[in-house]
Design an enzyme around this catalytic site. Structure first.
Site, PDB file in Angstrom:
ATOM      1  N   ASP A 223       0.828  -1.200   0.000  1.00  0.00           N
ATOM      2  CA  ASP A 223       0.000   0.000   0.000  1.00  0.00           C
ATOM      3  C   ASP A 223       0.867   1.256   0.000  1.00  0.00           C
ATOM      4  O   ASP A 223       1.975   1.266   0.532  1.00  0.00           O
ATOM      5  CB  ASP A 223      -0.903  -0.005   1.234  1.00  0.00           C
ATOM      6  CG  ASP A 223      -2.044   0.988   1.136  1.00  0.00           C
ATOM      7  OD1 ASP A 223      -2.348   1.435  -0.004  1.00  0.00           O
ATOM      8  OD2 ASP A 223      -2.629   1.331   2.175  1.00  0.00           O
TER       9      ASP A 223
ATOM     10  N   LEU B  56      11.788 -20.292  -3.151  1.00  0.00           N
ATOM     11  CA  LEU B  56      10.671 -19.452  -2.726  1.00  0.00           C
ATOM     12  C   LEU B  56       9.495 -19.571  -3.679  1.00  0.00           C
ATOM     13  O   LEU B  56       9.656 -19.523  -4.901  1.00  0.00           O
ATOM     14  CB  LEU B  56      11.129 -17.987  -2.691  1.00  0.00           C
ATOM     15  CG  LEU B  56      10.049 -16.931  -2.442  1.00  0.00           C
ATOM     16  CD1 LEU B  56       9.582 -16.968  -1.004  1.00  0.00           C
ATOM     17  CD2 LEU B  56      10.549 -15.545  -2.811  1.00  0.00           C
TER      18      LEU B  56
ATOM     19  N   HIS C 155       2.614   3.153  -8.883  1.00  0.00           N
ATOM     20  CA  HIS C 155       2.469   1.725  -9.183  1.00  0.00           C
ATOM     21  C   HIS C 155       3.674   1.206  -9.962  1.00  0.00           C
ATOM     22  O   HIS C 155       4.174   0.102  -9.710  1.00  0.00           O
ATOM     23  CB  HIS C 155       1.194   1.474  -9.979  1.00  0.00           C
ATOM     24  CG  HIS C 155      -0.063   1.831  -9.240  1.00  0.00           C
ATOM     25  ND1 HIS C 155      -0.358   1.319  -7.990  1.00  0.00           N
ATOM     26  CD2 HIS C 155      -1.108   2.641  -9.564  1.00  0.00           C
ATOM     27  CE1 HIS C 155      -1.521   1.808  -7.582  1.00  0.00           C
ATOM     28  NE2 HIS C 155      -1.995   2.610  -8.518  1.00  0.00           N
TER      29      HIS C 155
END
Length: 250
Positions: free
Chosen positions: A30, A141, A47
């Site tokens: 955020d 991962l 973004h």
């Protein structure tokens, strides 16, 4: 359980796998819009800047033996934003993977997606499908992108599947358990998060992993997502390792 505290970055410690015992970290990314506004830029600039932060966090998590990293990339509520912003955001997975997929492959990262991906634009679905296929045999991962994800809609979908299986005799109502319900979620094969990190200063879950976060430790930071980096990531892990996880016990 109390995990040992790790010496922080300034101590120049060489980290080993034994220093990090988190299996799964979830993150709400955020603050992109506010980051851009502070600089007099359009929201989409935030973004775009956030793409590089994604890779910083992936590198940090991968190098420290975190097994799962789930990033809240686009929620079911995000469709309410202006169309131009939505269109821009949904092009970012393709842009991110075009630049960073070779590095993800080289570092043994496996890409996955959770959410109602069938309703995403074709270019987003195709980029994700390609990355998932190219990394399917990787064993390091697991990087989960939550795309068109909303926890309430996930739970509703799961309940419909449960009811359908009960009607068809595949599942007896009296045998239904929490484990059964979890097996119908998008995260069926993923352990519940140990730690949730939300950047940007807000202190809410925003319809993210509501079932899965029942006993997760939360960490909220004022750092805006484009400014989040490896040092902040390590700081979050250090904070987590100072906490006691009791799971309802003493």
């Amino acid at each position: 359980m109390m995990l040992k505290k790790i010496p922080f970055l300034n101590n120049k410690k060489v980290y080993t796998e034994d220093d990090f015992t988190l299996d799964h970290i979830a993150m709400i990314m955020d603050g992109n819009g506010r980051w851009a506004r502070k600089r007099g830029l359009p929201r989409v600039a935030g973004h775009k800047e956030g793409i590089s932060t994604v890779m910083k966090v992936v590198r940090a998590a991968s190098s420290r033996n975190v097994k799962y990293l789930t990033l809240y990339a686009f929620s079911t509520e995000n469709w309410k934003r202006p169309k131009a912003e939505v269109d821009f955001i949904l092009k970012l997975p393709k842009e991110f993977l075009h630049v960073f997929l070779p590095e993800l492959i080289e570092n043994n990262v496996r890409v996955q997606a959770i959410g109602d991906v069938n309703n995403l634009p074709a270019h987003t679905r195709e980029a994700m499908a390609y990355a998932i296929e190219r990394t399917k045999d990787n064993t390091g991962l697991q990087l989960n992108f939550a795309l068109n994800y909303g926890s309430r809609s996930e739970l509703l979908h799961a309940m419909k599947e449960v009811v359908s299986d009960i009607k068809e005799g595949k599942l007896a109502q009296e045998d239904l358990t929490e484990e059964h319900i979890a097996s119908y979620l998008y995260t069926a094969d993923i352990p519940e998060p140990d730690l949730l990190i939300r950047t940007g200063g807000e202190k809410r879950l925003s319809n993210f992993l509501l079932w899965q976060l029942a006993y997760t430790e939360f960490l909220f930071t004022d750092v805006l997502w484009p400014d989040f980096n490896e040092e902040e990531f390590l700081r979050a892990i250090e904070e987590y390792q100072q906490r006691h996880r009791r799971y309802g016990g003493l």
